[in-house]
Design a protein around this motif. Sequence first.
Motif, PDB file in Angstrom:
ATOM      1  N   ASN A 129      12.973 -37.397  28.386  1.00 42.44           N
ATOM      2  CA  ASN A 129      13.872 -36.468  29.085  1.00 42.44           C
ATOM      3  C   ASN A 129      15.338 -36.806  28.842  1.00 42.44           C
ATOM      4  O   ASN A 129      16.211 -35.931  28.913  1.00 42.44           O
ATOM      5  CB  ASN A 129      13.583 -36.477  30.592  1.00 42.44           C
ATOM      6  CG  ASN A 129      12.295 -35.732  30.933  1.00 42.44           C
ATOM      7  OD1 ASN A 129      11.851 -34.895  30.144  1.00 42.44           O
ATOM      8  ND2 ASN A 129      11.704 -36.030  32.068  1.00 42.44           N
ATOM      9  N   ASP A 130      15.609 -38.082  28.559  1.00 42.82           N
ATOM     10  CA  ASP A 130      17.006 -38.500  28.377  1.00 42.82           C
ATOM     11  C   ASP A 130      17.372 -38.748  26.913  1.00 42.82           C
ATOM     12  O   ASP A 130      18.407 -39.351  26.622  1.00 42.82           O
ATOM     13  CB  ASP A 130      17.297 -39.753  29.211  1.00 42.82           C
ATOM     14  CG  ASP A 130      16.414 -40.924  28.842  1.00 42.82           C
ATOM     15  OD1 ASP A 130      15.361 -40.693  28.198  1.00 42.82           O
ATOM     16  OD2 ASP A 130      16.754 -42.073  29.179  1.00 42.82           O
TER      17      ASP A 130
ATOM     18  N   ASN B 142       5.165 -33.460  37.436  1.00 41.81           N
ATOM     19  CA  ASN B 142       6.102 -34.583  37.522  1.00 41.81           C
ATOM     20  C   ASN B 142       6.804 -34.746  36.175  1.00 41.81           C
ATOM     21  O   ASN B 142       6.528 -35.662  35.394  1.00 41.81           O
ATOM     22  CB  ASN B 142       5.337 -35.851  37.906  1.00 41.81           C
ATOM     23  CG  ASN B 142       6.253 -37.062  38.030  1.00 41.81           C
ATOM     24  OD1 ASN B 142       7.455 -36.921  38.287  1.00 41.81           O
ATOM     25  ND2 ASN B 142       5.684 -38.243  37.839  1.00 41.81           N
ATOM     26  N   THR B 143       7.732 -33.852  35.873  1.00 43.68           N
ATOM     27  CA  THR B 143       8.381 -33.810  34.555  1.00 43.68           C
ATOM     28  C   THR B 143       9.167 -35.080  34.231  1.00 43.68           C
ATOM     29  O   THR B 143       9.398 -35.389  33.060  1.00 43.68           O
ATOM     30  CB  THR B 143       9.317 -32.597  34.454  1.00 43.68           C
ATOM     31  OG1 THR B 143      10.259 -32.641  35.529  1.00 43.68           O
ATOM     32  CG2 THR B 143       8.525 -31.298  34.528  1.00 43.68           C
ATOM     33  N   SER B 144       9.576 -35.819  35.244  1.00 48.66           N
ATOM     34  CA  SER B 144      10.344 -37.048  34.994  1.00 48.66           C
ATOM     35  C   SER B 144       9.499 -38.108  34.283  1.00 48.66           C
ATOM     36  O   SER B 144      10.034 -39.050  33.704  1.00 48.66           O
ATOM     37  CB  SER B 144      10.878 -37.614  36.312  1.00 48.66           C
ATOM     38  OG  SER B 144       9.802 -37.972  37.168  1.00 48.66           O
ATOM     39  N   SER B 145       8.171 -37.943  34.328  1.00 47.40           N
ATOM     40  CA  SER B 145       7.295 -38.939  33.691  1.00 47.40           C
ATOM     41  C   SER B 145       6.851 -38.522  32.295  1.00 47.40           C
ATOM     42  O   SER B 145       6.149 -39.275  31.616  1.00 47.40           O
ATOM     43  CB  SER B 145       6.041 -39.153  34.558  1.00 47.40           C
ATOM     44  OG  SER B 145       5.172 -38.026  34.487  1.00 47.40           O
ATOM     45  N   HIS B 146       7.242 -37.328  31.861  1.00 48.20           N
ATOM     46  CA  HIS B 146       6.737 -36.815  30.585  1.00 48.20           C
ATOM     47  C   HIS B 146       7.336 -37.551  29.380  1.00 48.20           C
ATOM     48  O   HIS B 146       8.550 -37.752  29.295  1.00 48.20           O
ATOM     49  CB  HIS B 146       7.037 -35.325  30.461  1.00 48.20           C
ATOM     50  CG  HIS B 146       6.229 -34.488  31.410  1.00 48.20           C
ATOM     51  ND1 HIS B 146       6.208 -33.119  31.366  1.00 48.20           N
ATOM     52  CD2 HIS B 146       5.409 -34.840  32.436  1.00 48.20           C
ATOM     53  CE1 HIS B 146       5.416 -32.657  32.330  1.00 48.20           C
ATOM     54  NE2 HIS B 146       4.936 -33.683  32.989  1.00 48.20           N
TER      55      HIS B 146
ATOM     56  N   ILE C 141       2.845 -39.387  40.629  1.00 49.22           N
ATOM     57  CA  ILE C 141       3.754 -40.249  41.398  1.00 49.22           C
ATOM     58  C   ILE C 141       2.886 -41.197  42.211  1.00 49.22           C
ATOM     59  O   ILE C 141       2.163 -40.776  43.108  1.00 49.22           O
ATOM     60  CB  ILE C 141       4.660 -39.415  42.323  1.00 49.22           C
ATOM     61  CG1 ILE C 141       5.496 -38.446  41.476  1.00 49.22           C
ATOM     62  CG2 ILE C 141       5.546 -40.324  43.163  1.00 49.22           C
ATOM     63  CD1 ILE C 141       6.298 -37.469  42.301  1.00 49.22           C
TER      64      ILE C 141
ATOM     65  N   SER D 206      11.269 -43.660  29.407  1.00 51.23           N
ATOM     66  CA  SER D 206      12.554 -43.019  29.103  1.00 51.23           C
ATOM     67  C   SER D 206      13.186 -43.733  27.922  1.00 51.23           C
ATOM     68  O   SER D 206      12.759 -44.834  27.534  1.00 51.23           O
ATOM     69  CB  SER D 206      13.483 -43.087  30.318  1.00 51.23           C
ATOM     70  OG  SER D 206      13.826 -44.438  30.602  1.00 51.23           O
TER      71      SER D 206
END
Length: 332
Positions: A188-189, A240-244, A265, A309
């Motif tokens: 994501n980053d 939970n898109t932050s974990s993709h 989560i 990330s």
Amino acid sequence: MRLRTLLISTLGLGIVALVALNLKSKQENSEVTKAALIPAEILGTAQRFTIKARDKVSTVEKSTTGAWEVKEKFSLPADLESRLAPLVQSLQRANNLGVLTQNPKRLEKLELSNATLTIEGQNNKSITLNIGKETDDGVGCAIQIAGEAFALRTNFNGYIEPDPSAWVNSTLFTAKAEEIKSLTLKFNDGEERFTRSEKSKSFSGKEGSLLEGLAKTLSVLRFSDAVELNNPDALEAQKNTSSHVEIRVELYDGSILTTRWAKTIGSEKNPAKLFLRVSHSDSANVINQLGKKAEFSCAPWLAEQIPVSLADFNLRTLPAPAPAPADSNPVK
């Protein structure tokens, strides 16, 4: 004295002859009663194996394409090498060694109702085995053919497991780590791509060691369980898109494997669950069909191998901190 000696000698010879005759009789009897446990016309044309035990059922059946699949696990491929082939081989070697007992009380002690194996062949031919405990002589399991009033002594010791997960081939992809040409990591980053300079060379730079570890992990992809497509945990992980994390694996043969990782989560009581989706650049590759049948969850240890990330990835490439110097003047 001579008469007594003669009587003893005669008696001894008689006993020896009787023992020899008895042994010969038993040997002949054994040869007569020894026969294949499963008729060749059933085992040789087997289309389906069904195992029932402990309130569970596993059905391994041949599809219209000739592939063996596990019915209760979304018709995923069966594990031929470690599960089905050894079972078939043990059944091929299994012999009917004669009637063990037909005494109802003894039949009950053999626990013949604990597990059943049904083999279905072509032309509606089938056989069901009620599999009990190992017999006292340790040769194999006591078995009752369904419909018969007696149990057989057999030398069958095959793998009988009613859990469908045990029969599934859990390997999604396998290759040699050195066959991996490049890895593209998309978070994501941010996104990074790393390529080997040559097939025989390791990944270079400060990321080299980490990338070699990732290549080894990604060269053999296995799942721990397969769940339905609308499984609540799998849906939560996708939300939970932050974990993709997406990692593209390019091989030297030109094929590309795209892996997509997502986690739920977690909490102290419910640890996070890792789910994996895989696609192959060759549309005809079987991997692309498996993802349409089920969602795949992975072992917790695998989650630790996948950076979450770009920042996490970069952090893992930093050298380990040097150990603190020992105190040269310890306080006494």
